[in-house]
Design an enzyme around this catalytic site. Sequence first.
Site, short mmCIF file in Angstrom:
data_model
loop_
_atom_site.label_atom_id
_atom_site.label_comp_id
_atom_site.label_asym_id
_atom_site.label_seq_id
_atom_site.Cartn_x
_atom_site.Cartn_y
_atom_site.Cartn_z
CB SER A 61 3.84 1.06 14.69
OG SER A 61 3.13 0.34 13.72
CE LYS A 64 4.03 1.95 11.24
NZ LYS A 64 2.57 1.95 11.40
CE1 TYR A 188 5.33 -0.20 8.04
CE2 TYR A 188 4.29 -2.27 7.39
CZ TYR A 188 4.30 -1.12 8.17
OH TYR A 188 3.30 -0.90 9.08
CE1 TYR A 240 -0.43 3.64 13.86
CE2 TYR A 240 -0.86 2.36 15.85
CZ TYR A 240 -0.05 2.67 14.76
OH TYR A 240 1.12 2.01 14.59
CB VAL A 258 0.43 -4.19 17.20
CG1 VAL A 258 -0.51 -3.14 16.64
CG2 VAL A 258 1.36 -4.75 16.13
#
Length: 306
Positions: A61, A64, A188, A240, A258
């Site tokens: 992530s 992103k 993605y 998050y 992760v």
Amino acid sequence: MQQIVDEIAEEMMNLEDKGEVAHYIPQLAKIDPNQFAISVALTNGEIYQAGCAAKLFSIQSISKVFTLTLALGKLGDSIWHRVGREPSGDPFNSIVQLEHEQGKPRNPFINAGAITIADLIMQGHQPKEVLAEIIQFMRYIADDDSIAIDEKVAKSELETGARNASLAYFMSSFGHFENPVEEVLGTYFHHCSIAMNSTQLAKAGLFLANNGVNPITGYTVVSAQRAKRINALMLTCGHYDGSGEFAFRVGLPGKSGVGGGILAVAPGNASIGVWSPGLDAIGNSKLGTKALELLAYKTGWSVFGK
């Protein structure tokens, strides 16, 4: 600085509880959790590293941040019609909020938001073309042509990505998607499977620490205002439902993955890449977070003051 990173690396490796690797992605489940790396790239061009800083890992992530940067470059502030800028308070793969908010993700860093960003940057192009553009961008900002996608991790993601596929099809049901859902998902999963080491990651984030300019290459990546806004989103949404805790403990804009990596930015001072594959209960690197807390304390780099 070298003494600081050496001390942090030694302290991290001596800790017994190193967290749990991400078992739900088979390729990540195989990784030895007894590894730690830290790299600090200063805005004056100096780089300091300790631990296994040359070891490649899946940035997941953290990618992103860079796809958001690309989307802003292509489409500007129009992207905010499709994705919000608020912390979610929910797990990264939650579907609950999407129903309440008619398929508009809360921010670009939760999975639904990043899938939306992938749809935006595709602009009708095939996944291979878009991924080539993403990789080219990563190589440009890190000043390193060796950066590539780990195809084994990408395959592993595709095979276990049912939750992400659910998010994508649910958003598509509101009529938001501009490209075929399967192609967006392929894009993605692959950009999440980019492999980097902590030093490459630190170098890639330098433009965010230096008003949008990579001080090593001299290239202007984004405007100073845009760098500031990306940093703001990293601080409020980058971890998050653990973003508040990270801001409280570390006090730096950061984005976790992760795979165990974290990119942190100390505006005006440095970009920091840390990696340790063991995660906490929320899905953020356990040792990575502790290391950044120590680094912020030892350097006084917290954005909230020394």
